[in-house]
Design an enzyme around this catalytic site. Structure first.
Site, PDB file in Angstrom:
ATOM      1  N   CYS A 273      83.786  68.094  47.510  1.00 63.72           N
ATOM      2  CA  CYS A 273      82.825  67.012  47.340  1.00 63.72           C
ATOM      3  C   CYS A 273      81.395  67.487  47.581  1.00 63.72           C
ATOM      4  O   CYS A 273      80.473  67.078  46.873  1.00 63.72           O
ATOM      5  CB  CYS A 273      83.179  65.854  48.263  1.00 63.72           C
ATOM      6  SG  CYS A 273      84.739  65.060  47.809  1.00 63.72           S
TER       7      CYS A 273
ATOM      8  N   GLU B 143      83.956  60.266  47.136  1.00 64.20           N
ATOM      9  CA  GLU B 143      82.663  60.767  46.664  1.00 64.20           C
ATOM     10  C   GLU B 143      82.710  61.158  45.190  1.00 64.20           C
ATOM     11  O   GLU B 143      81.779  60.859  44.428  1.00 64.20           O
ATOM     12  CB  GLU B 143      82.225  62.006  47.461  1.00 64.20           C
ATOM     13  CG  GLU B 143      82.118  61.783  48.950  1.00 64.20           C
ATOM     14  CD  GLU B 143      83.376  62.187  49.710  1.00 64.20           C
ATOM     15  OE1 GLU B 143      83.228  62.767  50.799  1.00 64.20           O
ATOM     16  OE2 GLU B 143      84.499  61.912  49.230  1.00 64.20           O
TER      17      GLU B 143
ATOM     18  N   HIS C 265      88.768  61.974  45.437  1.00 70.39           N
ATOM     19  CA  HIS C 265      88.114  61.622  46.697  1.00 70.39           C
ATOM     20  C   HIS C 265      87.071  60.547  46.407  1.00 70.39           C
ATOM     21  O   HIS C 265      86.540  60.465  45.290  1.00 70.39           O
ATOM     22  CB  HIS C 265      87.426  62.833  47.306  1.00 70.39           C
ATOM     23  CG  HIS C 265      88.362  63.854  47.856  1.00 70.39           C
ATOM     24  ND1 HIS C 265      87.958  64.784  48.780  1.00 70.39           N
ATOM     25  CD2 HIS C 265      89.673  64.117  47.618  1.00 70.39           C
ATOM     26  CE1 HIS C 265      88.971  65.570  49.092  1.00 70.39           C
ATOM     27  NE2 HIS C 265      90.021  65.182  48.390  1.00 70.39           N
TER      28      HIS C 265
END
Length: 144
Positions: free
Chosen positions: A80, A49, A47
């Site tokens: 995250c 992040e 992801h």
């Protein structure tokens, strides 16, 4: 947030859900970026992040990001949010709420839960309309 939107655009053009992230240090300088890469990297943890947090840790030589700000176009998911909490991030700024898996304020509130060992400062809704429109347009195009 504008830079995060540009990163999200790049991710979307590559077939990824368009999410971008930028980490700013205490001097206001961008030290790390990330964009969704799950499809390209065949990695469920890729992801935006997570990638930005990893990059920032490498740049700073520390996992401790208490003097940093993370800008991300979409409210972080539980994975995250957990990584953000573990990094002791100073400030999280996000654009659009995530009504299905948002773990900062929308569905869950991990930062303020008993499971959190760090009190995270959060600002939401920054360039919310642009972030939301980018995601909605990408999904509409994907469905057609």
């Amino acid at each position: 947030m504008q830079e995060a939107l540009c990163l999200a655009q790049t991710a979307g053009e590559a077939g990824e859900i368009p999410v971008g992230a930028v980490i700013i240090d205490e001097r206001g300088e961008a030290i790390a970026t990330g964009e969704n890469r799950r499809q390209r990297d065949c990695d469920p943890t890729a992801h935006a992040e997570i990638i930005a947090l990893r990059n920032a840790g490498q740049v700073l030589g520390s996992w401790y990001l208490n003097k940093c700000t993370l800008y991300v176009t979409l409210e972080p998911c539980p994975m995250c949010a957990g990584a953000i909490i573990q990094s002791r991030l100073g400030l999280l700024v996000y654009g659009a709420n995530e009504p299905k898996s948002g773990a900062i304020r929308t569905v869950l509130n991990l930062p303020d839960s008993a499971a959190s060992n760090h009190r995270l400062e959060v600002i939401s809704g920054i360039l919310e309309s642009a972030c939301q429109t980018q995601l909605q347009t990408w999904f509409a195009n994907r469905r057609s």
